[in-house]
Design a protein around this motif. Structure first.
Motif, PDB file in Angstrom:
ATOM      1  N   GLU A 226      12.581  12.200 -37.155  1.00 18.79           N
ATOM      2  CA  GLU A 226      11.330  12.763 -37.687  1.00 18.79           C
ATOM      3  C   GLU A 226      11.557  14.007 -38.532  1.00 18.79           C
ATOM      4  O   GLU A 226      10.632  14.465 -39.232  1.00 18.79           O
ATOM      5  N   ASP A 227      12.771  14.566 -38.492  1.00 19.20           N
ATOM      6  CA  ASP A 227      13.060  15.788 -39.247  1.00 19.20           C
ATOM      7  C   ASP A 227      13.579  15.501 -40.657  1.00 19.20           C
ATOM      8  O   ASP A 227      13.888  16.445 -41.401  1.00 19.20           O
ATOM      9  N   GLU A 228      13.694  14.251 -41.032  1.00 16.94           N
ATOM     10  CA  GLU A 228      14.178  13.910 -42.383  1.00 16.94           C
ATOM     11  C   GLU A 228      13.125  14.298 -43.424  1.00 16.94           C
ATOM     12  O   GLU A 228      11.939  13.996 -43.266  1.00 16.94           O
ATOM     13  N   ASN A 229      13.540  14.974 -44.473  1.00 19.16           N
ATOM     14  CA  ASN A 229      12.643  15.364 -45.567  1.00 19.16           C
ATOM     15  C   ASN A 229      12.940  14.472 -46.768  1.00 19.16           C
ATOM     16  O   ASN A 229      14.037  14.501 -47.324  1.00 19.16           O
ATOM     17  N   LEU A 230      11.969  13.693 -47.205  1.00 18.90           N
ATOM     18  CA  LEU A 230      12.178  12.707 -48.262  1.00 18.90           C
ATOM     19  C   LEU A 230      12.005  13.271 -49.667  1.00 18.90           C
ATOM     20  O   LEU A 230      12.201  12.555 -50.650  1.00 18.90           O
TER      21      LEU A 230
ATOM     22  N   ASP B 275      11.891   6.025 -32.446  1.00 19.85           N
ATOM     23  CA  ASP B 275      13.096   6.103 -31.615  1.00 19.85           C
ATOM     24  C   ASP B 275      13.575   7.541 -31.461  1.00 19.85           C
ATOM     25  O   ASP B 275      14.720   7.889 -31.787  1.00 19.85           O
ATOM     26  N   THR B 276      12.673   8.401 -30.968  1.00 19.26           N
ATOM     27  CA  THR B 276      13.041   9.777 -30.676  1.00 19.26           C
ATOM     28  C   THR B 276      12.571  10.122 -29.267  1.00 19.26           C
ATOM     29  O   THR B 276      11.662   9.481 -28.730  1.00 19.26           O
ATOM     30  N   LYS B 277      13.206  11.132 -28.665  1.00 19.16           N
ATOM     31  CA  LYS B 277      12.894  11.476 -27.276  1.00 19.16           C
ATOM     32  C   LYS B 277      11.616  12.305 -27.183  1.00 19.16           C
ATOM     33  O   LYS B 277      11.437  13.275 -27.920  1.00 19.16           O
TER      34      LYS B 277
ATOM     35  N   VAL C  99       8.368   4.756 -42.263  1.00 23.52           N
ATOM     36  CA  VAL C  99       8.583   6.137 -42.718  1.00 23.52           C
ATOM     37  C   VAL C  99       8.366   7.064 -41.532  1.00 23.52           C
ATOM     38  O   VAL C  99       7.243   7.237 -41.062  1.00 23.52           O
ATOM     39  N   LYS C 100       9.452   7.672 -41.027  1.00 25.33           N
ATOM     40  CA  LYS C 100       9.409   8.425 -39.769  1.00 25.33           C
ATOM     41  C   LYS C 100       9.230   9.926 -39.963  1.00 25.33           C
ATOM     42  O   LYS C 100       9.035  10.651 -38.995  1.00 25.33           O
ATOM     43  N   SER C 101       9.330  10.426 -41.179  1.00 23.65           N
ATOM     44  CA  SER C 101       9.344  11.860 -41.436  1.00 23.65           C
ATOM     45  C   SER C 101       8.013  12.527 -41.084  1.00 23.65           C
ATOM     46  O   SER C 101       6.952  12.087 -41.525  1.00 23.65           O
ATOM     47  N   ARG C 102       8.084  13.621 -40.315  1.00 26.03           N
ATOM     48  CA  ARG C 102       6.869  14.375 -40.008  1.00 26.03           C
ATOM     49  C   ARG C 102       6.406  15.185 -41.215  1.00 26.03           C
ATOM     50  O   ARG C 102       5.234  15.581 -41.291  1.00 26.03           O
ATOM     51  N   TYR C 103       7.311  15.423 -42.171  1.00 30.15           N
ATOM     52  CA  TYR C 103       6.935  16.177 -43.358  1.00 30.15           C
ATOM     53  C   TYR C 103       6.034  15.357 -44.277  1.00 30.15           C
ATOM     54  O   TYR C 103       5.239  15.910 -45.033  1.00 30.15           O
ATOM     55  N   VAL C 104       6.155  14.044 -44.208  1.00 28.70           N
ATOM     56  CA  VAL C 104       5.229  13.170 -44.943  1.00 28.70           C
ATOM     57  C   VAL C 104       3.808  13.371 -44.431  1.00 28.70           C
ATOM     58  O   VAL C 104       2.856  13.546 -45.202  1.00 28.70           O
ATOM     59  N   VAL C 105       3.654  13.360 -43.106  1.00 27.35           N
ATOM     60  CA  VAL C 105       2.330  13.534 -42.514  1.00 27.35           C
ATOM     61  C   VAL C 105       1.837  14.964 -42.722  1.00 27.35           C
ATOM     62  O   VAL C 105       0.640  15.188 -42.937  1.00 27.35           O
ATOM     63  N   ALA C 106       2.741  15.936 -42.682  1.00 28.53           N
ATOM     64  CA  ALA C 106       2.349  17.328 -42.958  1.00 28.53           C
ATOM     65  C   ALA C 106       1.802  17.454 -44.377  1.00 28.53           C
ATOM     66  O   ALA C 106       0.821  18.182 -44.616  1.00 28.53           O
ATOM     67  N   THR C 107       2.405  16.726 -45.311  1.00 28.37           N
ATOM     68  CA  THR C 107       1.888  16.713 -46.689  1.00 28.37           C
ATOM     69  C   THR C 107       0.490  16.118 -46.722  1.00 28.37           C
ATOM     70  O   THR C 107      -0.386  16.594 -47.447  1.00 28.37           O
ATOM     71  N   GLY C 108       0.270  15.071 -45.917  1.00 24.28           N
ATOM     72  CA  GLY C 108      -1.073  14.512 -45.794  1.00 24.28           C
ATOM     73  C   GLY C 108      -2.047  15.548 -45.257  1.00 24.28           C
ATOM     74  O   GLY C 108      -3.216  15.597 -45.670  1.00 24.28           O
TER      75      GLY C 108
END
Length: 505
Positions: free
Chosen positions: A14-18, A277-279, A322-331
């Motif tokens: 989830e920490d990947e920045n696209l 697939d994250t804890k 798309v697992k990145s939380r930064y995508v949703v933060a942009t939303g």
């Protein structure tokens, strides 16, 4: 315990920045997926409160702004707040029926009473988050499924009034034109869902509302002249609708909604953790729930309501991968920007009510269907879960079928039970405790409401039957009337003929 990104030897998915471009594109897709749901709640409550279109526009803008801030808090996080997962936050559907009941109640306090009840109940929810994991056993799928199903069913009268035109005092209320426009919008939703691509299908409700509005505009059935009235850009004014007021009965009924919201958000956090697939440990879950409740406490300041994770966006994460939380933060940033544009709220408020009704039938029906899907996972074999579902749903439908049912009761009682969702939730929780937790006195015999184990017959037994075979008085006869012996295993495991009546089995 999940470690922070800076100290973790392996980076969490989830920490990947696209990158900015991808974040904007995928973030906008998240906003479009949940936009119809996030604006529906202020539309319903604004009309129930009798607000003018411009005021409803402010209510919508406030919900977009609060949802954006809540999404940023949940995805980016602060110490002790936010699960840092790709979860979109917005106004929860769970409280619509209860808040509508508070608005219509004589002792509910109107819109300030609703905002006060949301703040107080959310504060209670915030305080119990440390121990909430210990009481989740009292909110199994049996209870949450009943509540979610009732939410959808309770909203159907709202959709019906929208279909007819919304304003019962209008001479056009219930006209063929209004119902026809709603039916056309409804048909467009179904058509886009069937014939469109996966993306179009997910956006079918929003696209149908746009197409239905354009058709209504061409037919002269809508008026956008008031859209230009008021500012294009404005920061949501704190306490625009008045200072919140606090009424005990309204707060108690909202506490039930908060409990349901905590259960739903917990499920969404665990689900999205499994999808990417994250804890997700108890600390992370607690951080997410605290962010949920903190957002719900602060949202009424700007004129919004309870905040929770949007399940449809959890599904979008699963579909897109798309697992990145930064995508949703942009939303979330996009939602904040939309919330700073009251003109967008006025555009939504100008959508013809029958168009909202046509889309609302599907939207609210989807909520009920989600509850039914949850109830389908419940075990009904050799227990009384079926009667719990039946009694709770029936009790919840009473105020829907007869809105004046509790008029002669004390005002605090009416405020709580005038809401179908509160009625169903209280009954479901109590019956689940009585039958499934406090089992003293439970009969060891199956109730007529209990679903027994399914009867099964081996294929080899069926293949032995011949044309003309029939059963009579518990015995098997062939076409000539001769009794066919029935074999069973004796105590040694050998086959032995028996002639006891088959009915005994």
């Amino acid at each position: 315990m999940t470690t922070s990104p800076s100290t973790s030897p392996t980076k969490r998915p989830e920490d990947e920045n696209l990158g900015l471009g991808a974040n904007l594109a995928y973030g906008l897709q998240h906003v479009l997926t949940m936009y119809g749901g996030i604006v529906a709640v202020p539309l319903i409550l604004g009309q129930a409160a009798g607000l003018a279109p411009a005021e409803i526009g402010i209510l919508i803008a406030a919900s977009l702004f609060a949802g954006g801030l809540a999404t940023l808090l949940q995805t980016l996080g602060l110490p002790f707040f936010g699960c840092q997962l790709p979860l979109v936050q917005g106004v929860s559907f769970a409280g619509v029926a209860t808040m509508g009941a508070i608005l219509s109640s004589q002792d509910g306090g109107g819109l300030p009473g609703v905002l006060g009840a949301v703040m107080a109940a959310s504060l209670i929810g915030f305080l119990i988050t440390p121990v909430f994991s210990r009481i989740t056993k009292f909110f199994p799928p049996l209870v949450t499924g009943i509540v979610i199903t009732t939410i959808g069913l309770t909203l159907m009268p709202v959709a019906a009034r929208w279909v007819m035109g919304g304003n019962s005092a209008s001479p056009e209320f219930g006209s063929v034109a209004n119902i026809g426009l709603a039916a056309l919008t409804f048909a467009i939703v179904l058509l886009l869902s069937k014939l469109g691509s996966a993306t179009i299908s997910r956006l079918s409700i929003l696209l149908a509302m746009v197409i239905g509005t354009l058709i209504a505009w061409a037919l002269g059935m809508t008026d956008f002249s008031k859209v230009a009235e008021g500012p294009v850009f404005a920061f949501p004014t704190p306490f625009h609708f008045g200072m919140p007021t606090f009424h005990i009965a309204a707060i108690l009924s909202m506490c039930i909604v908060i409990m349901v919201t905590l259960v739903e958000t917990s499920a969404d956090i665990l689900a999205v953790g499994e999808i990417i697939d994250t804890k997700v440990d108890s600390k992370r879950l607690g951080n997410g729930l605290r962010a949920d409740m903190a957002s719900s406490i602060l949202a009424p300041i700007f004129g919004s309501f309870t905040q929770s994770a949007f399940a449809q966006n959890v599904g979008l994460v699963a579909v897109t991968g798309v697992k990145s939380r930064y995508v949703v933060a942009t939303g979330g940033v996009i939602l904040v920007v939309l919330g700073l544009l009251p003109i967008m709220g006025r555009v939504i408020a100008a959508v013809p009510t029958p168009v909202l009704g046509g889309a609302g039938i599907v939207l609210f029906g989807t909520v009920a269907a989600s509850g039914i899907r949850t109830l389908a996972t419940v075990n009904y074999k050799n227990n009384v879960n079926l009667i719990i579902v039946a009694a709770s749903l029936g009790f919840g439908m009473i105020p829907i079928a007869a809105p004046t049912f509790y008029h002669h009761f004390p005002s605090w009682f009416e405020t709580i039970f005038h809401s179908g969702i509160s009625s169903a939730a209280i009954m479901a929780i109590l019956l689940n405790l009585i039958f499934n937790h406090f089992k003293t006195g439970n009969s060891d015999q199956q109730s007529v409401f209990a679903a027994g184990y399914e009867r099964t017959i081996q294929y080899s037994d069926i293949s032995c039957l011949r044309d003309g075979d029939y059963f009579k008085d518990g015995k098997l006869f062939d076409a000539d009337g001769n009794e066919v012996p029935v074999m069973e295993l004796d105590e040694h495991g050998n086959q032995a003929p028996r002639r006891k009546a088959l009915a005994e089995h």
